[in-house]
Design an enzyme around this catalytic site. Structure first.
Site, PDB file in Angstrom:
ATOM      1  N   LEU A 134       5.644   1.896   4.273  1.00 17.74           N
ATOM      2  CA  LEU A 134       6.118   0.522   4.039  1.00 17.74           C
ATOM      3  C   LEU A 134       7.102   0.435   2.871  1.00 17.74           C
ATOM      4  O   LEU A 134       7.395  -0.653   2.382  1.00 17.74           O
ATOM      5  CB  LEU A 134       4.925  -0.414   3.800  1.00 17.74           C
ATOM      6  CG  LEU A 134       3.974  -0.572   4.995  1.00 17.74           C
ATOM      7  CD1 LEU A 134       2.805  -1.482   4.630  1.00 17.74           C
ATOM      8  CD2 LEU A 134       4.710  -1.132   6.222  1.00 17.74           C
ATOM      9  N   GLY A 135       7.597   1.578   2.432  1.00 19.09           N
ATOM     10  CA  GLY A 135       8.675   1.569   1.427  1.00 19.09           C
ATOM     11  C   GLY A 135       8.191   1.432  -0.003  1.00 19.09           C
ATOM     12  O   GLY A 135       8.975   1.087  -0.890  1.00 19.09           O
ATOM     13  N   SER A 136       6.907   1.743  -0.258  1.00 18.97           N
ATOM     14  CA  SER A 136       6.361   1.568  -1.611  1.00 18.97           C
ATOM     15  C   SER A 136       7.173   2.325  -2.668  1.00 18.97           C
ATOM     16  O   SER A 136       7.526   1.759  -3.707  1.00 18.97           O
ATOM     17  CB  SER A 136       4.899   2.037  -1.600  1.00 18.97           C
ATOM     18  OG  SER A 136       4.467   2.328  -2.874  1.00 18.97           O
ATOM     19  N   SER A 137       7.472   3.597  -2.417  1.00 16.04           N
ATOM     20  CA  SER A 137       8.138   4.392  -3.470  1.00 16.04           C
ATOM     21  C   SER A 137       9.531   3.828  -3.761  1.00 16.04           C
ATOM     22  O   SER A 137       9.926   3.704  -4.928  1.00 16.04           O
ATOM     23  CB  SER A 137       8.213   5.874  -3.091  1.00 16.04           C
ATOM     24  OG  SER A 137       8.963   6.056  -1.925  1.00 16.04           O
ATOM     25  N   ALA A 138      10.278   3.457  -2.728  1.00 18.13           N
ATOM     26  CA  ALA A 138      11.633   2.920  -2.955  1.00 18.13           C
ATOM     27  C   ALA A 138      11.566   1.559  -3.647  1.00 18.13           C
ATOM     28  O   ALA A 138      12.371   1.265  -4.535  1.00 18.13           O
ATOM     29  CB  ALA A 138      12.377   2.794  -1.626  1.00 18.13           C
ATOM     30  N   PRO A 162       0.851  -1.189   0.000  1.00 19.88           N
ATOM     31  CA  PRO A 162       0.000   0.000   0.000  1.00 19.88           C
ATOM     32  C   PRO A 162       0.894   1.248   0.000  1.00 19.88           C
ATOM     33  O   PRO A 162       1.941   1.259   0.643  1.00 19.88           O
ATOM     34  CB  PRO A 162      -0.796  -0.114   1.309  1.00 19.88           C
ATOM     35  CG  PRO A 162      -0.072  -1.098   2.156  1.00 19.88           C
ATOM     36  CD  PRO A 162       0.767  -1.954   1.251  1.00 19.88           C
ATOM     37  N   ASP A 197      15.311   3.215   3.234  1.00 13.30           N
ATOM     38  CA  ASP A 197      14.327   2.486   2.421  1.00 13.30           C
ATOM     39  C   ASP A 197      14.981   1.862   1.192  1.00 13.30           C
ATOM     40  O   ASP A 197      14.671   0.723   0.837  1.00 13.30           O
ATOM     41  CB  ASP A 197      13.200   3.418   1.960  1.00 13.30           C
ATOM     42  CG  ASP A 197      12.193   3.684   3.066  1.00 13.30           C
ATOM     43  OD1 ASP A 197      12.532   3.463   4.241  1.00 13.30           O
ATOM     44  OD2 ASP A 197      11.065   4.108   2.744  1.00 13.30           O
TER      45      ASP A 197
HETATM   46  O1  PMV Z   1       7.461   6.748   7.261  1.00 12.34           O
HETATM   47  P1  PMV Z   1       8.746   6.137   6.797  1.00 12.34           P
HETATM   48  O2  PMV Z   1       8.728   4.647   6.722  1.00 12.34           O
HETATM   49  O3  PMV Z   1       9.278   6.788   5.532  1.00 12.34           O
HETATM   50  O4  PMV Z   1       9.833   6.366   7.925  1.00 12.34           O
HETATM   51  C1  PMV Z   1      10.220   7.627   8.360  1.00 12.34           C
HETATM   52  C2  PMV Z   1      11.298   7.478   9.401  1.00 12.34           C
HETATM   53  C3  PMV Z   1      11.656   8.776  10.098  1.00 12.34           C
HETATM   54  O5  PMV Z   1      12.654   8.450  11.034  1.00 12.34           O
HETATM   55  C4  PMV Z   1      10.453   9.346  10.818  1.00 12.34           C
HETATM   56  C5  PMV Z   1      12.144   9.833   9.133  1.00 12.34           C
HETATM   57  C6  PMV Z   1      13.483   9.525   8.482  1.00 12.34           C
HETATM   58  O6  PMV Z   1      13.809  10.218   7.491  1.00 12.34           O
HETATM   59  O7  PMV Z   1      14.229   8.651   8.934  1.00 12.34           O
END
Ligand code: PMV
Length: 325
Positions: free
Chosen positions: A116-120, A111, A162
């Site tokens: 959850l890393g979708s874009s990467a 999703p 990510d």
């Molecule tokens: O929401 P996500 O999975 O992109 O994680 C962000 C993690 C943070 O520590 C809040 C921000 C960052 O750039 O590391």
């Protein structure tokens, strides 16, 4: 007719047909250290193999096209929210097949906008698919660097966590720019559940910065989040589920204290704990997005996922970490 650079007969076995390639990646979840990682702490993240992405690329002399759940049509007319995908396609073509266009078909179970890393994962699978279509095999550094081009469009100043996680096969400790795999002394079963509310990482990070400057308790909570992340490494090595569960509960309390939870996240965290999870917390930037819960066995993880769906989660998945030496 397009000329393709060929490295030798062995590359033919990777290509179903000349000019076609497949790329794969998967989702990721952050276990510990989100937000604290912004201030130099380590973060602990792991691959979520149950949320895969596959991209098929076909090189073409014509203009590039995209086929995906969000949009199907010419690359040129893709909506703004696909800008990171467009950037990944252009960058991959420049690098591996500069005279070609490509037909790109994206199949993603992750999703989007849920941390959850979708874009990467999509960017990484695109880079791999285009490289394979051009008869090349990108090494890990090329894959990382090119994935980061799409990530910069998506997130402004991505840490790189990510881009590593979506190709990684194991849990790791990340302290920019270093990635260290973590030994896992026993199996860990997790549930990921989606609030259905898009995450708001940028807003959450900016809010924490403001509160941190104004309130020493926020600063202290960030220090404690860093300690929890650091100390979890030994628990993974020992295969100590109870200790990891307790740290997840502690981390959620601290993330609430710094203002990045939400009623929807708290509801799913409470539901998971009441359903028997050994620990539960929000994962990623927060405000929206997903929670992560720990279960003692895979059947328990699947049962808790069902309870979370029944309690309003938009999606819930059981996933696991295998023991690794
Ligand atoms: O929401 P996500 O999975 O992109 O994680 C962000 C993690 C943070 O520590 C809040 C921000 C960052 O750039 O590391």
């Amino acid at each position: 007719m397009q000329q393709f650079e060929m490295r030798g007969a062995d590359t033919l076995t990777q290509m179903p047909k000349l000019g076609r390639g497949v790329g794969r990646a998967h989702g990721k979840a952050i276990l510990f250290g989100e937000h604290a990682v912004v201030y130099g702490a380590p973060a602990i993240a792991f691959p979520v193999n149950v949320l895969p992405v596959t991209v098929n690329a076909t090189l073409t002399p014509a203009a590039s096209t995209i086929e995906s759940e969000l949009y199907t049509g010419p690359l040129e007319r893709a909506p703004r929210r696909l800008a990171p995908v467009v950037a990944a396609i252009r960058t991959a073509l420049n690098m591996f097949a500069p005279k070609s266009g490509a037909k790109i078909a994206i199949y993603s179970d992750i999703p989007y906008e849920r941390g959850l890393g979708s874009s990467a994962a999509v960017a990484s699978a695109i880079v791999e698919a285009v490289a394979h279509a051009a008869g090349q095999d990108p090494n890990a550094t090329e894959l990382f660097d090119l994935t980061q081009v799409g990530e910069r469009v998506a997130h402004g100043n991505p840490s790189g966590m990510d881009a590593h996680a979506v190709q990684s096969t194991q849990i790791f400790r990340y302290r920019k720019p270093n990635v260290e795999p973590i030994r896992v002394g026993g199996a860990f079963y997790f549930v990921i559940a989606d609030t259905g509310v898009p995450g708001a990482t940028r807003e959450a990070v900016a809010g924490v910065a403001q509160r941190k400057a104004a309130d020493p308790r926020v600063d202290a909570a960030i220090g404690e989040l860093a300690r929890v992340a650091e100390e979890s490494v030994a628990d993974f090595e020992d295969g100590d589920l109870a200790a990891i569960g307790a740290k997840m509960n502690r981390a959620h309390g601290l993330l609430r204290a710094i203002g990045v939870s939400s009623p929807e996240l708290d509801h799913l965290v409470d539901t998971a704990r009441r359903a028997g999870a050994m620990g539960a917390k929000l994962t990623g930037g927060g405000i929206g997005g997903c929670i992560l819960a720990l279960a003692p066995t895979l059947p328990e993880a699947e049962r808790i996922a069902g309870v979370l769906r029944g309690a309003g989660a938009k999606g819930a998945w059981a996933t696991w970490l295998e023991p690794i030496d």
